[in-house]
Design a protein around this motif. Structure first.
Motif, PDB file in Angstrom:
ATOM      1  N   ASN A   1       1.186  -1.543  -0.206  1.00 50.86           N
ATOM      2  CA  ASN A   1      -0.378   0.415   0.068  1.00 50.86           C
ATOM      3  C   ASN A   1       0.919   0.866  -0.309  1.00 50.86           C
ATOM      4  O   ASN A   1       0.628   1.917  -1.001  1.00 50.86           O
ATOM      5  CB  ASN A   1      -1.130   0.048   1.573  1.00 50.86           C
ATOM      6  N   PRO A   2       1.339   1.339   0.786  1.00 49.43           N
ATOM      7  CA  PRO A   2       2.536   2.868   1.444  1.00 49.43           C
ATOM      8  C   PRO A   2       3.186   2.859  -0.056  1.00 49.43           C
ATOM      9  O   PRO A   2       3.870   4.024  -0.638  1.00 49.43           O
ATOM     10  CB  PRO A   2       3.340   3.423   2.409  1.00 49.43           C
ATOM     11  N   GLN A   3       4.351   1.530  -0.419  1.00 48.73           N
ATOM     12  CA  GLN A   3       4.947   2.038  -1.840  1.00 48.73           C
ATOM     13  C   GLN A   3       4.325   2.077  -3.117  1.00 48.73           C
ATOM     14  O   GLN A   3       4.398   2.857  -3.658  1.00 48.73           O
ATOM     15  CB  GLN A   3       5.928   0.024  -2.100  1.00 48.73           C
ATOM     16  N   VAL A   4       3.003   1.658  -3.658  1.00 57.43           N
ATOM     17  CA  VAL A   4       1.906   1.927  -4.723  1.00 57.43           C
ATOM     18  C   VAL A   4       1.537   3.514  -4.291  1.00 57.43           C
ATOM     19  O   VAL A   4       1.612   4.871  -5.475  1.00 57.43           O
ATOM     20  CB  VAL A   4       1.365   1.065  -4.544  1.00 57.43           C
ATOM     21  N   GLU A   5       1.280   3.855  -3.226  1.00 60.21           N
ATOM     22  CA  GLU A   5       0.648   5.202  -2.839  1.00 60.21           C
ATOM     23  C   GLU A   5       1.666   6.290  -3.206  1.00 60.21           C
ATOM     24  O   GLU A   5       1.667   7.016  -3.523  1.00 60.21           O
ATOM     25  CB  GLU A   5       0.133   5.537  -1.364  1.00 60.21           C
ATOM     26  N   GLY A   6       2.670   5.875  -2.868  1.00 59.98           N
ATOM     27  CA  GLY A   6       3.936   6.630  -2.701  1.00 59.98           C
ATOM     28  C   GLY A   6       4.821   7.172  -4.517  1.00 59.98           C
ATOM     29  O   GLY A   6       4.647   7.970  -4.515  1.00 59.98           O
ATOM     30  N   SER A   7       4.672   6.622  -5.186  1.00 66.35           N
ATOM     31  CA  SER A   7       5.167   5.953  -6.236  1.00 66.35           C
ATOM     32  C   SER A   7       3.580   6.375  -7.163  1.00 66.35           C
ATOM     33  O   SER A   7       4.504   7.180  -8.101  1.00 66.35           O
ATOM     34  CB  SER A   7       5.117   4.456  -6.667  1.00 66.35           C
ATOM     35  N   VAL A   8       2.606   6.618  -6.679  1.00 70.58           N
ATOM     36  CA  VAL A   8       1.494   7.318  -7.857  1.00 70.58           C
ATOM     37  C   VAL A   8       2.013   8.575  -7.290  1.00 70.58           C
ATOM     38  O   VAL A   8       2.097   9.496  -8.291  1.00 70.58           O
ATOM     39  CB  VAL A   8       0.327   7.001  -7.157  1.00 70.58           C
ATOM     40  N   LYS A   9       2.145   8.956  -6.626  1.00 73.89           N
ATOM     41  CA  LYS A   9       2.580  10.238  -6.286  1.00 73.89           C
ATOM     42  C   LYS A   9       4.144  11.415  -6.947  1.00 73.89           C
ATOM     43  O   LYS A   9       4.017  12.128  -7.180  1.00 73.89           O
ATOM     44  CB  LYS A   9       2.619  11.031  -4.619  1.00 73.89           C
ATOM     45  N   ALA A  10       4.875  10.404  -6.880  1.00 72.24           N
ATOM     46  CA  ALA A  10       5.730  10.630  -6.933  1.00 72.24           C
ATOM     47  C   ALA A  10       5.752  10.730  -8.461  1.00 72.24           C
ATOM     48  O   ALA A  10       6.503  11.910  -9.518  1.00 72.24           O
ATOM     49  CB  ALA A  10       7.672   9.752  -6.488  1.00 72.24           C
ATOM     50  N   ALA A  11       5.509   9.433  -9.576  1.00 75.40           N
ATOM     51  CA  ALA A  11       5.026   9.865 -10.669  1.00 75.40           C
ATOM     52  C   ALA A  11       4.544  11.162 -11.305  1.00 75.40           C
ATOM     53  O   ALA A  11       4.906  11.574 -12.417  1.00 75.40           O
ATOM     54  CB  ALA A  11       4.737   8.552 -11.673  1.00 75.40           C
TER      55      ALA A  11
ATOM     56  N   ASP B   1      11.029  14.594  11.965  1.00 77.56           N
ATOM     57  CA  ASP B   1      10.028  13.064  11.380  1.00 77.56           C
ATOM     58  C   ASP B   1      11.089  12.999  10.260  1.00 77.56           C
ATOM     59  O   ASP B   1      11.541  13.340   9.031  1.00 77.56           O
ATOM     60  CB  ASP B   1       9.402  13.847  10.361  1.00 77.56           C
ATOM     61  N   TYR B   2      11.387  11.795  10.187  1.00 80.59           N
ATOM     62  CA  TYR B   2      11.806  10.457   8.830  1.00 80.59           C
ATOM     63  C   TYR B   2      11.312  11.153   8.018  1.00 80.59           C
ATOM     64  O   TYR B   2      12.431  10.996   7.016  1.00 80.59           O
ATOM     65  CB  TYR B   2      12.350   9.636   9.941  1.00 80.59           C
ATOM     66  N   THR B   3      10.458  10.466   7.347  1.00 84.97           N
ATOM     67  CA  THR B   3       9.719  10.864   6.676  1.00 84.97           C
ATOM     68  C   THR B   3      10.106  11.817   5.690  1.00 84.97           C
ATOM     69  O   THR B   3       9.740  12.076   4.085  1.00 84.97           O
ATOM     70  CB  THR B   3       8.174  10.493   6.823  1.00 84.97           C
TER      71      THR B   3
ATOM     72  N   ALA C   1       3.679   6.019   3.393  1.00 83.20           N
ATOM     73  CA  ALA C   1       3.532   7.066   1.359  1.00 83.20           C
ATOM     74  C   ALA C   1       4.257   7.820   1.498  1.00 83.20           C
ATOM     75  O   ALA C   1       5.089   7.834   0.397  1.00 83.20           O
ATOM     76  CB  ALA C   1       2.141   7.010   1.088  1.00 83.20           C
ATOM     77  N   LYS C   2       3.684   8.868   2.189  1.00 79.70           N
ATOM     78  CA  LYS C   2       5.076  10.247   2.053  1.00 79.70           C
ATOM     79  C   LYS C   2       6.593   9.706   2.720  1.00 79.70           C
ATOM     80  O   LYS C   2       7.241  10.259   2.087  1.00 79.70           O
ATOM     81  CB  LYS C   2       4.409  11.045   3.818  1.00 79.70           C
ATOM     82  N   ALA C   3       7.309   8.486   2.589  1.00 84.15           N
ATOM     83  CA  ALA C   3       7.945   8.186   2.787  1.00 84.15           C
ATOM     84  C   ALA C   3       9.323   7.663   2.346  1.00 84.15           C
ATOM     85  O   ALA C   3       9.721   8.082   1.415  1.00 84.15           O
ATOM     86  CB  ALA C   3       8.681   7.900   4.621  1.00 84.15           C
TER      87      ALA C   3
ATOM     88  N   ILE D   1      12.250   7.996  -2.923  1.00 83.96           N
ATOM     89  CA  ILE D   1      11.730   8.045  -4.091  1.00 83.96           C
ATOM     90  C   ILE D   1      12.277   9.165  -4.693  1.00 83.96           C
ATOM     91  O   ILE D   1      13.629   9.939  -5.851  1.00 83.96           O
ATOM     92  CB  ILE D   1      10.566   8.128  -5.315  1.00 83.96           C
ATOM     93  N   LYS D   2      12.132  10.209  -4.422  1.00 88.28           N
ATOM     94  CA  LYS D   2      12.348  11.598  -4.729  1.00 88.28           C
ATOM     95  C   LYS D   2      14.011  11.877  -4.200  1.00 88.28           C
ATOM     96  O   LYS D   2      14.626  12.426  -5.205  1.00 88.28           O
ATOM     97  CB  LYS D   2      12.234  12.713  -3.654  1.00 88.28           C
TER      98      LYS D   2
END
Length: 338
Positions: free
Chosen positions: A15-25, A275-277, A300-302, A307-308
């Motif tokens: 879940n967090p990997q997909v959510e964070g990746s969508v935001k990054a893309a 915050d480490y994220t 997802a934020k982390a 990715i960034k």
């Protein structure tokens, strides 16, 4: 640019990997490959409603866990998400890799599959710490429990390049963690590393004591992985304790709650700083291609921040700069043996 994300390595995958990746893309304008259980990943993409074309999925049927012996698991679990992702990176199917998986598995995949930069004796985990004077990089934080002076010297070189080019430092200050500021303090390893770093093409400022780290007395904090891991875990625990106690202090009664409202902005700023994220993860410095290791509990934020971080590392050309500075150090010291 294309970043490979190990979608199965965390506590709450995918879940967090997909959510964070969508935001990054969407926000960074990059391509992302999600590696792992294709059905679970696609289900999450459908739930989010992602209709773009910048995210693709690569199937991997296995996962390396904390219970696995890392080197053996890399050899036996050929279809694990981290092994598939690392092989993709090695083969040029991506520019960087992000994983929140088991630390041992990520380190083994980085070392055995992605490979070291020519001349690097040992890669180092390099997380970013929040200090009073901005972010500082700590290395090593757990990849190498036992080190030699030459390893610490190379950590200083790699950390300096990273701080100057990714953390936007100007002539980053490099220091060795020690029990005193004087040059003669410490054990044989730190004293020898001190001598090597004085000759290195960096801004070496000497020793730093533990109490000075969070004051921002150095931009690059050098130590062996045993000491670094203790520093990292102590810092994380202290930050959590401080935030929890401050919150409790202001929730005691109506007057303290009103005071908290008046200071809401300051608390929010302080929490963000700790915050480490905000920083994403720890780069495994010394590899031929960037590998970022995030917390297993990353949200997802982390993941987005990791990715960034990988994108900025790729864009900065750090690998080539590390090669150049290591060559200079080797020339200054007539060869360095690990």
């Amino acid at each position: 640019m294309k970043i490979i994300v190990d979608a199965m390595g965390g506590d709450f995958s995918p879940n967090p990997q997909v959510e964070g990746s969508v935001k990054a893309a969407e926000e960074l304008g990059i391509e992302i490959v999600l590696v792992g259980d294709s059905e679970l990943i696609q289900k999450k993409l459908d739930e989010i409603g992602y209709k773009g074309t910048d995210i693709t999925v690569r199937s991997a049927s296995e996962v390396i866990t904390n219970d696995d012996e890392p080197a053996r698991a890399i050899r036996r679990k050929k279809d694990s998400s981290i092994v598939v992702a690392a092989n993709m990176l090695k083969n040029g199917e991506g520019d960087g890799l992000v994983s929140t998986g088991a630390t041992g598995g990520v380190l083994a995949a980085g070392l055995l599959i992605v490979g070291r930069i020519d001349g690097v004796l040992r890669p180092a985990l390099a997380p970013v710490l929040p200090t009073d004077k901005g972010p500082a990089v700590l290395l090593d934080s757990g990849a190498n429990a036992d080190c030699k002076a030459a390893n610490l010297a190379q950590f200083g070189i790699m950390g300096s390049v990273y701080a100057n080019n990714v953390l936007d430092k100007q002539n980053a200050r490099v220091a060795i963690v020690n029990i005193g500021a004087e040059e003669h303090k410490g054990n044989e390893m730190t004293r020898e590393a001190y001598t090597l770093l004085k000759k290195a093409p960096i801004n070496f400022t000497g020793n730093i004591e533990g109490r000075e780290i969070m004051d921002g007395a150095a931009d690059v904090i050098v130590c062996d992985g045993f000491v670094g891991n203790v520093i990292l875990k102590l810092t994380e625990g202290l930050a959590s304790t401080l935030l929890r106690n401050i919150k409790g202090m202001f929730m005691k009664n109506i007057l303290t709650k009103l005071s908290a409202l008046a200071m809401k902005g300051s608390f929010k700023e302080f929490k963000k700083k700790m915050d480490y994220t905000e920083y994403g993860g720890a780069l495994l410095l010394g590899l031929k291609h960037p590998v970022v290791k995030g917390h297993g509990s990353s949200n997802a934020k982390a993941v987005y921040s990791a990715i960034k971080q990988a994108v900025k590392f790729v864009s900065s050309g750090v690998v080539d700069k590390i090669k150049e500075d290591l060559k200079k150090m080797e020339e200054n010291n007539d060869g360095i043996e690990g």
